[in-house]
Design a protein around this motif. Structure first.
Motif, PDB file in Angstrom:
ATOM      1  N   ASP A 120      25.404  50.822   1.038  1.00  0.00           N
ATOM      2  CA  ASP A 120      25.396  49.450   0.360  1.00  0.00           C
ATOM      3  C   ASP A 120      23.945  48.888   0.404  1.00  0.00           C
ATOM      4  O   ASP A 120      23.697  47.556   0.395  1.00  0.00           O
ATOM      5  N   THR A 121      22.879  49.695   0.866  1.00  0.00           N
ATOM      6  CA  THR A 121      21.690  49.053   1.128  1.00  0.00           C
ATOM      7  C   THR A 121      20.423  49.414   0.158  1.00  0.00           C
ATOM      8  O   THR A 121      20.706  50.846   0.197  1.00  0.00           O
ATOM      9  N   PRO A 122      19.864  48.699  -0.531  1.00  0.00           N
ATOM     10  CA  PRO A 122      18.659  49.088  -1.315  1.00  0.00           C
ATOM     11  C   PRO A 122      17.402  49.499  -0.514  1.00  0.00           C
ATOM     12  O   PRO A 122      16.541  49.847  -0.790  1.00  0.00           O
ATOM     13  N   ALA A 123      17.611  49.193   0.887  1.00  0.00           N
ATOM     14  CA  ALA A 123      16.520  49.672   1.983  1.00  0.00           C
ATOM     15  C   ALA A 123      16.022  51.154   1.635  1.00  0.00           C
ATOM     16  O   ALA A 123      16.752  52.023   1.531  1.00  0.00           O
ATOM     17  N   LYS A 124      14.826  51.349   2.061  1.00  0.00           N
ATOM     18  CA  LYS A 124      14.335  52.718   1.864  1.00  0.00           C
ATOM     19  C   LYS A 124      14.372  53.299   3.119  1.00  0.00           C
ATOM     20  O   LYS A 124      14.533  54.715   3.326  1.00  0.00           O
ATOM     21  N   PHE A 125      14.354  52.584   4.368  1.00  0.00           N
ATOM     22  CA  PHE A 125      14.633  53.419   5.417  1.00  0.00           C
ATOM     23  C   PHE A 125      15.545  52.706   6.530  1.00  0.00           C
ATOM     24  O   PHE A 125      15.742  51.434   6.242  1.00  0.00           O
ATOM     25  N   ALA A 126      16.071  53.146   7.188  1.00  0.00           N
ATOM     26  CA  ALA A 126      16.851  52.534   8.099  1.00  0.00           C
ATOM     27  C   ALA A 126      16.805  53.375   9.860  1.00  0.00           C
ATOM     28  O   ALA A 126      16.262  54.214   9.895  1.00  0.00           O
ATOM     29  N   VAL A 127      16.865  52.129  10.495  1.00  0.00           N
ATOM     30  CA  VAL A 127      16.821  52.769  11.937  1.00  0.00           C
ATOM     31  C   VAL A 127      18.494  52.474  12.452  1.00  0.00           C
ATOM     32  O   VAL A 127      19.149  51.301  12.272  1.00  0.00           O
ATOM     33  N   LEU A 128      18.933  53.551  12.851  1.00  0.00           N
ATOM     34  CA  LEU A 128      20.261  53.759  13.236  1.00  0.00           C
ATOM     35  C   LEU A 128      20.384  54.092  14.740  1.00  0.00           C
ATOM     36  O   LEU A 128      19.609  54.742  15.232  1.00  0.00           O
ATOM     37  N   GLU A 129      20.928  52.898  15.326  1.00  0.00           N
ATOM     38  CA  GLU A 129      20.954  53.214  16.992  1.00  0.00           C
ATOM     39  C   GLU A 129      22.494  53.462  17.486  1.00  0.00           C
ATOM     40  O   GLU A 129      23.554  52.748  16.846  1.00  0.00           O
ATOM     41  N   ARG A 142      22.741  60.683  25.117  1.00  0.00           N
ATOM     42  CA  ARG A 142      22.226  59.547  25.846  1.00  0.00           C
ATOM     43  C   ARG A 142      22.224  58.364  25.138  1.00  0.00           C
ATOM     44  O   ARG A 142      22.417  58.243  23.960  1.00  0.00           O
ATOM     45  N   TYR A 143      22.176  57.086  25.715  1.00  0.00           N
ATOM     46  CA  TYR A 143      22.062  55.894  25.177  1.00  0.00           C
ATOM     47  C   TYR A 143      20.846  55.244  25.530  1.00  0.00           C
ATOM     48  O   TYR A 143      20.644  55.275  26.800  1.00  0.00           O
ATOM     49  N   PRO A 144      20.247  54.474  24.540  1.00  0.00           N
ATOM     50  CA  PRO A 144      20.357  54.435  23.256  1.00  0.00           C
ATOM     51  C   PRO A 144      19.879  55.703  22.658  1.00  0.00           C
ATOM     52  O   PRO A 144      19.044  56.355  23.323  1.00  0.00           O
ATOM     53  N   MET A 145      20.263  56.103  21.401  1.00  0.00           N
ATOM     54  CA  MET A 145      19.445  56.901  20.738  1.00  0.00           C
ATOM     55  C   MET A 145      19.277  56.317  19.449  1.00  0.00           C
ATOM     56  O   MET A 145      20.317  55.935  18.670  1.00  0.00           O
ATOM     57  N   LEU A 146      17.960  56.396  18.964  1.00  0.00           N
ATOM     58  CA  LEU A 146      17.825  55.657  17.602  1.00  0.00           C
ATOM     59  C   LEU A 146      17.217  56.886  16.653  1.00  0.00           C
ATOM     60  O   LEU A 146      16.670  57.822  16.978  1.00  0.00           O
TER      61      LEU A 146
END
Ligand SMILES: Cc1cc2nc3c(=O)[nH]c(=O)nc-3n(C[C@H](O)[C@H](O)[C@H](O)COP(=O)(O)OP(=O)(O)OC[C@H]3O[C@@H](n4cnc5c(N)ncnc54)[C@H](O)[C@@H]3O)c2cc1C
Length: 515
Positions: free
Chosen positions: A41-50, A108-112
């Motif tokens: 759902d995002t037109p974003a080119k990059f995402a950071v997933l955490e 492990r947490y967090p992992m991005l």
């Protein structure tokens, strides 16, 4: 201390403030079920997933550090969006989401992770995977480390002091040709936010406001540029007389069968941020901009027979449900100044355009003298010459001689095809096929063979069988037996000539055929 509900994105909003206990949890849940759709759902080119765990203090501490020390992150975490089209999603690794944690080999947490959003859809990651477009973010413990790492990926040089980078991929509205494609997201957001406001203020409180809301839904069902909003509006419309019997809506949460169980545009809305309508300051633009864009995009989609209906529906909707008192009153006055019923869709489109310009003109004076405007988005008489040279016959100083035919053509293109095609074009040349799927807006035309019946038909059936919720009831009845009746009383009451009586599914299947 703040507690974050499991699986929610509330932490994103919370870290947007230095006092992280300020914010309420009104965020959309991100979980194993909607994981893919959020990325789609995002037109974003990059995402950071955490991936984080609520019991992990480090997860929280580094975010507070980032929020306090880097306004840039503050901005993007608050708004879910980042310069260069990047956004952060946090994901709680709890039992129900365990499969996804396994897919990403979370130990492990967090992992991005970092990557194009489309790669996260149905995606996975393994520690020794080569050539994956999903990367583990190695430097994240402080704001400057994370920013430095992202700068390396983007080849950019954002600094910790950058305040307004959130808008640097959005051009000012003077040259917003390409940006209009993003407006579809804002139209959805504004629709859902309007619905949220109606519910939270319990604004449907009489048969009159109920009828106004029904008519608004009737306009959205065939004409909203987003398919899922058309669908959601149809669902609410069909259930309206059960949800609000005799104009009495129940607003209780936690109770079955209330308006609160519905979303006009989908469960993951409102997202809590705007794109095309994003201001360079938190308090500017946003919802009111989205509302204008929604109205313009509806106006260019109506047919001649619906002109007066669309006009009165929009006027009544703003008057009953736009809770900015000054805005509402001024707009209402402008609606009342129209003495002759509209017969042509073109006239409604141009009326809305010139009314919006009158508001712009008035606000420009206020904003110039009070300094309350958005410095990046000053009010202008719109469209500027750069956007539509042919709209201008002559202009001397403040006086513009418009070519109304050209303005009309421009508005049809801009809020119709353009809103759609820029988005598709971007998707086709861009990242992935999935992005095309996300295109919330599609074609702009109502099917040619739409069944148009006298709107007066509504009351004949509806009033007899359901005192209130007449239109919703009629709408349902129509789907069952498609009988046509006429009732002049209704025409007087709602001052509308015709109403397109298409079921949602009819409209959608017609659209499919046309495609
Ligand atoms: C019905 C209504 C009445 C309002 N009345 C008031 C008021 O009385 N006082 C007040 O302070 N605020 C009022 N507002 C809010 C105000 O109009 C702006 O929405 C707000 O200031 C944000 O401005 P913006 O820069 O995002 O541009 P907006 O005016 O919100 O416009 C959004 C976008 O629409 C496009 N646009 C601009 N002008 C036109 C036009 N003429 N035709 C078509 N498209 C156009 C541009 O791309 C622009 O970026 C009202 C809003 C609405 C919806």
């Amino acid at each position: 201390t703040t507690s974050f509900s499991p699986g929610s994105r509330s932490i994103l909003r919370d870290i947007g403030s230095n006092d992280i206990s300020d914010h309420k949890d009104n965020a959309v849940e991100l979980n194993a079920t909607n994981f893919d759709s959020v990325f789609q759902d995002t037109p974003a080119k990059f995402a950071v997933l955490e991936f984080f765990a609520h019991w992990c203090p480090a997860c929280r501490n580094y975010k507070v550090n980032i929020a306090i020390h880097c306004p840039l992150f503050n901005f993007y975490t608050l708004r879910f969006s980042f310069p260069s089209n990047c956004f952060l999603i946090t994901f709680l690794a709890e039992q129900m989401n365990i499969k996804l944690c396994d897919k990403f080999s979370i130990k492990r947490y967090p992992m991005l992770f970092w990557g194009p959003p489309s790669k996260f859809v149905g995606g996975s990651w393994e520690p020794k995977q080569e050539k994956s477009e999903i990367l583990v973010v190695e430097e994240w413990r402080t704001a400057d480390l994370l920013l430095g790492w992202i700068n390396k990926q983007l080849g950019s040089s954002y600094g910790l002091d950058d305040q307004k980078v959130g808008n640097d991929h959005l051009l000012p509205n003077i040259s917003d040709h390409e940006q209009i494609s993003q407006a579809v997201f804002d139209i959805e957001e504004a629709t859902e936010e309007a619905f949220d406001i109606i519910l939270s203020l319990k604004a449907i409180k009489s048969s009159e406001t109920g009828a106004s809301f029904i008519r608004f839904l009737q306009l959205l069902v065939p004409h909203h540029p987003s398919k899922r909003c058309r669908k959601g509006s149809a669902e609410i419309l069909m259930n309206f007389d059960d949800l609000c019997p005799a104009g009495e809506c129940s607003y209780d949460s936690g109770v079955n069968n209330t308006l609160r169980n519905f979303h006009i545009c989908g469960n993951d809305l409102p997202r809590g941020y705007y794109m095309f309508c994003r201001g360079s300051k938190n308090e500017t633009r946003g919802f009111s901009c989205g509302l204008w864009i929604l109205m313009h995009s509806l106006s260019v989609r109506i047919e001649d027979g619906e002109s007066q209906f669309a006009f009165t529906t929009l006027c009544d909707f703003i008057n009953n449900f736009f809770m900015c008192d000054e805005c509402r009153r001024h707009f209402h006055d402008m609606c009342l100044s129209v003495k002759t019923p509209f017969k042509k869709a073109r006239d409604v489109v141009l009326w809305l355009w010139s009314t919006h310009n009158k508001v712009n003109e008035r606000l420009k004076k206020d904003e110039d003298s009070l300094g309350t405007g958005d410095p990046k988005f000053p009010k202008i008489i719109w469209p500027p010459k750069q956007l539509c040279p042919s709209c201008y016959l002559t202009s001397t100083g403040e006086n513009i001689d418009w070519d109304h035919d050209e303005v009309y053509k421009f508005l049809k293109r801009y809020y119709g095809e353009k809103l759609v095609s820029s988005y598709k074009k971007k998707s086709a040349g861009g990242v992935s096929k999935e992005e095309v799927v996300v295109a919330a807006a599609e074609e702009m035309s109502v099917p040619r063979n739409a069944l148009v019946v006298p709107v007066g038909a509504a009351l004949a059936i509806a009033l007899a069988s359901c005192a209130f919720g007449a239109l919703a009831c009629y709408w349902r009845t129509q789907q069952k037996n498609r009988k046509h009746h006429h009732n002049p009383h209704y025409l007087r009451r709602y001052s509308s000539n015709y109403l397109v009586m298409n079921t949602f599914s009819n409209i959608e299947s017609e659209r499919e055929k046309e495609r």
